[in-house]
Design an enzyme around this catalytic site. Structure first.
Site, PDB file in Angstrom:
ATOM      1  N   SER A   1      -2.498  -7.918   2.680  1.00 41.95           N
ATOM      2  CA  SER A   1      -3.064  -8.000   4.095  1.00 41.95           C
ATOM      3  C   SER A   1      -3.625  -9.124   4.696  1.00 41.95           C
ATOM      4  O   SER A   1      -3.451  -9.722   5.663  1.00 41.95           O
ATOM      5  CB  SER A   1      -4.028  -6.999   4.222  1.00 41.95           C
ATOM      6  OG  SER A   1      -3.508  -5.478   3.979  1.00 41.95           O
TER       7      SER A   1
ATOM      8  N   LYS B   1     -18.036  -5.671   8.627  1.00 42.15           N
ATOM      9  CA  LYS B   1     -16.725  -6.409   8.555  1.00 42.15           C
ATOM     10  C   LYS B   1     -16.121  -6.637   9.571  1.00 42.15           C
ATOM     11  O   LYS B   1     -16.182  -5.795  10.710  1.00 42.15           O
ATOM     12  CB  LYS B   1     -16.128  -5.479   7.479  1.00 42.15           C
ATOM     13  CG  LYS B   1     -15.418  -6.544   6.589  1.00 42.15           C
ATOM     14  CD  LYS B   1     -14.785  -5.746   5.376  1.00 42.15           C
ATOM     15  CE  LYS B   1     -13.557  -6.213   4.858  1.00 42.15           C
ATOM     16  NZ  LYS B   1     -12.843  -5.400   3.607  1.00 42.15           N
TER      17      LYS B   1
ATOM     18  N   ARG C   1      -1.621  -6.284  -8.381  1.00 41.02           N
ATOM     19  CA  ARG C   1      -0.696  -7.238  -8.192  1.00 41.02           C
ATOM     20  C   ARG C   1      -0.501  -8.420  -9.377  1.00 41.02           C
ATOM     21  O   ARG C   1       0.499  -8.897  -9.663  1.00 41.02           O
ATOM     22  CB  ARG C   1      -0.850  -7.934  -7.000  1.00 41.02           C
ATOM     23  CG  ARG C   1      -0.500  -6.928  -5.842  1.00 41.02           C
ATOM     24  CD  ARG C   1      -1.056  -7.589  -4.355  1.00 41.02           C
ATOM     25  NE  ARG C   1      -2.494  -7.418  -4.327  1.00 41.02           N
ATOM     26  CZ  ARG C   1      -3.211  -7.242  -3.219  1.00 41.02           C
ATOM     27  NH1 ARG C   1      -2.786  -7.610  -2.029  1.00 41.02           N
ATOM     28  NH2 ARG C   1      -4.867  -7.187  -3.276  1.00 41.02           N
TER      29      ARG C   1
ATOM     30  N   HIS D   1       0.742  -1.248  -0.050  1.00 43.98           N
ATOM     31  CA  HIS D   1      -0.106   0.217  -0.097  1.00 43.98           C
ATOM     32  C   HIS D   1       0.812   1.098  -0.070  1.00 43.98           C
ATOM     33  O   HIS D   1       0.509   2.192  -0.674  1.00 43.98           O
ATOM     34  CB  HIS D   1      -0.810   0.052   1.183  1.00 43.98           C
ATOM     35  CG  HIS D   1      -1.793  -1.063   1.351  1.00 43.98           C
ATOM     36  ND1 HIS D   1      -1.882  -1.659   2.666  1.00 43.98           N
ATOM     37  CD2 HIS D   1      -2.661  -1.433   0.506  1.00 43.98           C
ATOM     38  CE1 HIS D   1      -2.951  -2.750   2.541  1.00 43.98           C
ATOM     39  NE2 HIS D   1      -3.338  -2.478   1.127  1.00 43.98           N
TER      40      HIS D   1
HETATM   41  P1  ADP Z   1      -9.096  -3.773   0.706  1.00 47.03           P
HETATM   42  O1  ADP Z   1      -8.162  -3.167   1.796  1.00 47.03           O
HETATM   43  O2  ADP Z   1     -10.033  -3.099  -0.051  1.00 47.03           O
HETATM   44  O3  ADP Z   1      -9.548  -5.118   1.168  1.00 47.03           O
HETATM   45  P2  ADP Z   1      -6.385  -4.674   0.000  1.00 47.03           P
HETATM   46  O4  ADP Z   1      -5.798  -4.177   1.331  1.00 47.03           O
HETATM   47  O5  ADP Z   1      -6.044  -5.948  -0.580  1.00 47.03           O
HETATM   48  O6  ADP Z   1      -7.875  -4.407   0.040  1.00 47.03           O
HETATM   49  O7  ADP Z   1      -5.911  -3.466  -1.188  1.00 47.03           O
HETATM   50  C1  ADP Z   1      -6.388  -2.128  -1.253  1.00 47.03           C
HETATM   51  C2  ADP Z   1      -5.476  -1.543  -2.517  1.00 47.03           C
HETATM   52  O8  ADP Z   1      -4.068  -1.902  -2.381  1.00 47.03           O
HETATM   53  C3  ADP Z   1      -6.027  -2.484  -3.713  1.00 47.03           C
HETATM   54  O9  ADP Z   1      -6.159  -1.646  -4.807  1.00 47.03           O
HETATM   55  C4  ADP Z   1      -4.990  -3.530  -3.887  1.00 47.03           C
HETATM   56  O10 ADP Z   1      -4.597  -3.705  -5.155  1.00 47.03           O
HETATM   57  C5  ADP Z   1      -3.762  -2.678  -3.548  1.00 47.03           C
HETATM   58  N1  ADP Z   1      -2.541  -3.369  -2.972  1.00 47.03           N
HETATM   59  C6  ADP Z   1      -2.597  -4.028  -1.781  1.00 47.03           C
HETATM   60  N2  ADP Z   1      -1.536  -4.527  -1.660  1.00 47.03           N
HETATM   61  C7  ADP Z   1      -0.586  -4.424  -2.853  1.00 47.03           C
HETATM   62  C8  ADP Z   1       0.766  -4.632  -3.252  1.00 47.03           C
HETATM   63  N3  ADP Z   1       1.506  -5.399  -2.572  1.00 47.03           N
HETATM   64  N4  ADP Z   1       1.120  -4.117  -4.390  1.00 47.03           N
HETATM   65  C9  ADP Z   1       0.347  -3.398  -5.016  1.00 47.03           C
HETATM   66  N5  ADP Z   1      -0.910  -2.754  -4.741  1.00 47.03           N
HETATM   67  C10 ADP Z   1      -1.381  -3.473  -3.511  1.00 47.03           C
END
Ligand code: ADP
Length: 152
Positions: A129, A42, A91, A18
């Site tokens: 995450s 959630k 990703r 992130h």
């Molecule tokens: P949420 O919090 O909406 O459940 P995530 O934590 O998975 O989702 O991700 C929020 C955003 O950050 C998404 O667009 C996700 O693709 C991006 N993201 C999360 N981890 C990475 C990473 N390692 N590299 C690039 N983008 C990431």
């Protein structure tokens, strides 16, 4: 007019993945608003206060990165702060399928809010995450996947 992008997510917890997307976004937009979505149905591992504190700590000292929380539709939140862009990361192909559907939907239900997708740095493509939460719940060490200085 200021070009504002919203980076929405639950940040449970914020990861180096992130962090990388937000810092790169901050170089492209006048302002990036990291927006922690509050979804009462959630179950989160970390409380909203903890998630907020970790995100704030990560971007302290970056004058064009702001951290906030919101409830409801992301596009409505964007409108309320005058943001015309949503920033997201990609990703892999699973992210692509999901993100492209949401991006098109968000564009159709708003005044054409554009989603800007940044491709992950290859060394961070496995940082997720959901996976980190599992490791943490099983007493594993996830500190190297969190932004510097974050103490769980
Ligand atoms: P949420 O919090 O909406 O459940 P995530 O934590 O998975 O989702 O991700 C929020 C955003 O950050 C998404 O667009 C996700 O693709 C991006 N993201 C999360 N981890 C990475 C990473 N390692 N590299 C690039 N983008 C990431």
């Amino acid at each position: 007019m200021k070009r504002i992008a919203v980076f929405p997510g639950s940040f449970d917890p914020i990861t180096t993945g992130h962090e990388d997307i937000v810092l790169r976004g901050a170089g492209l937009f006048d302002e990036v608003v990291v927006a922690i979505g509050v979804n009462t149905t959630k179950n989160y591992l970390f409380s909203l206060e903890q998630r907020m504190a970790f995100v704030e700590q990560t971007f302290a000292g970056h004058s064009n990165i702001r951290v906030t929380q919101y409830e409801g539709l992301t596009v409505e939140f964007c409108k309320s702060i005058g943001a015309k862009y949503i920033l997201r990361g990609l990703r892999n192909s699973t992210d692509f399928e999901y993100e492209s559907t949401i991006a098109n939907m968000n564009k159709s239900i708003s005044d054409g809010i554009e989603t800007i997708l940044l491709v992950t740095a290859p060394e961070l493509s496995h940082v997720q995450s959901t996976v980190l939460r599992e490791i943490y719940k099983n007493n594993g060490d996830i500190s190297s996947f969190l932004p510097k200085g974050i103490q769980l």
